[in-house]
Design a protein around this motif. Structure first.
Motif, mmCIF file in Angstrom:
data_model
loop_
_atom_site.group_PDB
_atom_site.id
_atom_site.type_symbol
_atom_site.label_atom_id
_atom_site.label_comp_id
_atom_site.label_asym_id
_atom_site.label_seq_id
_atom_site.Cartn_x
_atom_site.Cartn_y
_atom_site.Cartn_z
ATOM 1 N N LYS A 116 -7.098 -8.065 -2.207
ATOM 2 C CA LYS A 116 -7.082 -7.136 -3.336
ATOM 3 C C LYS A 116 -5.935 -6.143 -3.195
ATOM 4 N N CYS A 117 -5.718 -5.644 -1.978
ATOM 5 C CA CYS A 117 -4.625 -4.697 -1.743
ATOM 6 C C CYS A 117 -3.270 -5.368 -1.959
ATOM 7 N N MET A 118 -3.155 -6.609 -1.547
ATOM 8 C CA MET A 118 -1.916 -7.358 -1.744
ATOM 9 C C MET A 118 -1.625 -7.522 -3.239
ATOM 10 N N GLU A 119 -2.662 -7.781 -4.002
ATOM 11 C CA GLU A 119 -2.501 -7.943 -5.450
ATOM 12 C C GLU A 119 -2.132 -6.628 -6.129
ATOM 13 N N LEU A 120 -2.641 -5.497 -5.599
ATOM 14 C CA LEU A 120 -2.263 -4.181 -6.136
ATOM 15 C C LEU A 120 -0.767 -3.932 -5.950
ATOM 16 N N ILE A 121 -0.272 -4.230 -4.748
ATOM 17 C CA ILE A 121 1.160 -4.055 -4.479
ATOM 18 C C ILE A 121 1.973 -4.978 -5.377
ATOM 19 N N TYR A 122 1.491 -6.195 -5.580
ATOM 20 C CA TYR A 122 2.180 -7.135 -6.475
ATOM 21 C C TYR A 122 2.251 -6.561 -7.884
ATOM 22 N N ASP A 123 1.139 -6.022 -8.376
ATOM 23 C CA ASP A 123 1.102 -5.455 -9.734
ATOM 24 C C ASP A 123 2.168 -4.382 -9.904
ATOM 25 N N ALA A 124 2.293 -3.515 -8.904
ATOM 26 C CA ALA A 124 3.262 -2.420 -8.985
ATOM 27 C C ALA A 124 4.697 -2.951 -8.952
ATOM 28 N N LYS A 162 -3.457 4.435 2.539
ATOM 29 C CA LYS A 162 -2.016 4.177 2.568
ATOM 30 C C LYS A 162 -1.631 3.194 1.475
ATOM 31 N N ILE A 163 -2.417 2.152 1.294
ATOM 32 C CA ILE A 163 -2.143 1.187 0.227
ATOM 33 C C ILE A 163 -2.180 1.887 -1.123
ATOM 34 N N ARG A 164 -3.146 2.768 -1.317
ATOM 35 C CA ARG A 164 -3.262 3.503 -2.579
ATOM 36 C C ARG A 164 -2.045 4.394 -2.808
ATOM 37 N N SER A 165 -1.577 5.053 -1.740
ATOM 38 C CA SER A 165 -0.392 5.911 -1.850
ATOM 39 C C SER A 165 0.849 5.103 -2.215
ATOM 40 N N LEU A 166 1.028 3.954 -1.565
ATOM 41 C CA LEU A 166 2.178 3.090 -1.869
ATOM 42 C C LEU A 166 2.110 2.597 -3.305
ATOM 43 N N PHE A 167 0.921 2.204 -3.738
ATOM 44 C CA PHE A 167 0.742 1.690 -5.098
ATOM 45 C C PHE A 167 1.093 2.750 -6.141
ATOM 46 N N VAL A 168 0.583 3.968 -5.964
ATOM 47 C CA VAL A 168 0.835 5.046 -6.928
ATOM 48 C C VAL A 168 2.320 5.349 -7.037
ATOM 49 N N ASN A 169 3.017 5.400 -5.901
ATOM 50 C CA ASN A 169 4.449 5.705 -5.931
ATOM 51 C C ASN A 169 5.263 4.545 -6.500
ATOM 52 N N LEU A 170 4.871 3.324 -6.199
ATOM 53 C CA LEU A 170 5.571 2.158 -6.747
ATOM 54 C C LEU A 170 5.375 2.052 -8.252
ATOM 55 N N LYS A 171 4.195 2.439 -8.718
ATOM 56 C CA LYS A 171 3.851 2.282 -10.129
ATOM 57 C C LYS A 171 4.505 3.347 -11.005
ATOM 58 N N ASP A 172 5.079 4.374 -10.410
ATOM 59 C CA ASP A 172 5.688 5.469 -11.162
ATOM 60 C C ASP A 172 6.797 4.929 -12.071
ATOM 61 N N LYS A 173 6.632 5.102 -13.380
ATOM 62 C CA LYS A 173 7.605 4.591 -14.348
ATOM 63 C C LYS A 173 8.966 5.274 -14.219
ATOM 64 N N ASN A 174 8.979 6.479 -13.657
ATOM 65 C CA ASN A 174 10.232 7.220 -13.512
ATOM 66 C C ASN A 174 10.958 6.894 -12.214
ATOM 67 N N ASN A 175 10.468 5.920 -11.469
ATOM 68 C CA ASN A 175 11.102 5.582 -10.199
ATOM 69 C C ASN A 175 11.336 4.078 -10.057
ATOM 70 N N PRO A 176 12.088 3.468 -10.994
ATOM 71 C CA PRO A 176 12.333 2.020 -10.907
ATOM 72 C C PRO A 176 13.192 1.642 -9.704
ATOM 73 N N GLU A 177 14.004 2.596 -9.210
ATOM 74 C CA GLU A 177 14.868 2.296 -8.071
ATOM 75 C C GLU A 177 14.059 1.918 -6.832
ATOM 76 N N LEU A 178 12.893 2.561 -6.661
ATOM 77 C CA LEU A 178 12.064 2.241 -5.493
ATOM 78 C C LEU A 178 11.572 0.804 -5.574
ATOM 79 N N ARG A 179 11.081 0.394 -6.735
ATOM 80 C CA ARG A 179 10.601 -0.987 -6.897
ATOM 81 C C ARG A 179 11.730 -1.983 -6.657
#
Length: 273
Positions: A116-124, A162-179
């Protein structure tokens, strides 16, 4: 790159040009940033027109609508299979937002929580990425595995936080450079798994945070020390010399003191040491 090459979605996915050019949209040079934005926009328009219903009939552009597998694609898919990752075909054409469910990706750890955590990171990572499914799946698996190892191969609270923190930051629409940096491999999964929210923030967020810290520092020192008036400093904004200043030891004792200056005319503040 603007005029010499014929661009299609398949070329962009394989060469990853979009990642390299996308990073230049935040370049300190306005000319370079604008050129990058113009090129990305042109590519997007071209790819959209090549898709079914994008302004051209599928009969007139069969190659763009249904690209044939290439040797490079075959190699990428093979590498994904060796890593134990499912590699369904990357969606082509207009459709719902990319997610693990829509892309047909499922976690490969063999454990419900980890999958489930792997899929969350994938979604982001996939939310606005043109990268192939197998590449995003590989990055998501690498990130989850790194976090898992960092927390003693346990899926307890710290791992999930930690997974939740990574997901929230990756999902940020204003930070495409991180993704883009994670998918392209510019930032390794091992490094990313230990980054703080501040380190993952976009350049705009970092600048705003830095300003807040400086403002707080000015205010805290203001409450402790009396400022002296002087005409020794000139304001860079209003060019006046009516200022107040104070000095404080903000670093180690063998370092020079930091001088904090406030313009009494326009309120501009700066510091130097």
């Amino acid at each position: 790159m603007k005029t010499e090459f014929d661009i299609n979605e398949q070329i962009l996915r394989v060469t990853r040009r979009v990642f390299a050019v996308g990073k230049l949209r935040q370049h300190e040079s306005v000319k370079v940033a604008n050129a990058a934005k113009e090129l990305v926009k042109k590519w997007k328009t071209t790819v959209d027109k090549q898709k079914p219903g994008g302004g051209k009939s599928t009969a007139s552009t069969p190659t763009a609508a249904t690209p044939k597998p290439t040797a490079i694609n075959t190699t990428i898919a093979a590498s994904g299979s060796k890593a134990g990752i499912k590699t369904p075909a990357t969606p082509v054409g207009n459709g719902p937002p990319r997610t693990s469910k829509n892309d047909g990706f499922t976690g490969t750890a063999g454990e419900k929580v980890r999958d489930k955590c792997m899929e969350l990171i994938y979604d982001a990572l996939a939310s606005d990425s043109p990268a192939p499914i197998e590449l995003i799946a590989k990055r998501a698996a690498e990130v989850e595995l790194a976090v898992y190892h960092n927390h003693g191969s346990s899926t307890a609270g710290e791992y999930r936080n930690k997974i939740r923190s990574l997901f929230v930051n990756l999902k940020d629409k204003n930070n495409p450079e991180l993704r883009e940096s994670i998918v392209s491999g510019e930032i390794s999964a091992k490094k990313f798994s230990t980054m703080t929210s501040e380190e993952m923030a976009s350049e705009e967020q970092k600048a705003a945070l830095k300003k807040i810290k400086e403002d707080n520092l000015f205010q805290s020192l203001s409450a402790q020390e009396t400022e002296a008036e002087t005409t020794a400093f000139q304001c860079s904004k209003c060019k006046q010399r009516k200022c107040r200043y104070r000095q404080a030891q903000t670093r180690s004792a063998d370092e020079p003191m930091t001088t904090f200056v406030t313009c009494t005319v326009c309120g501009n503040r700066w510091k130097f040491s």
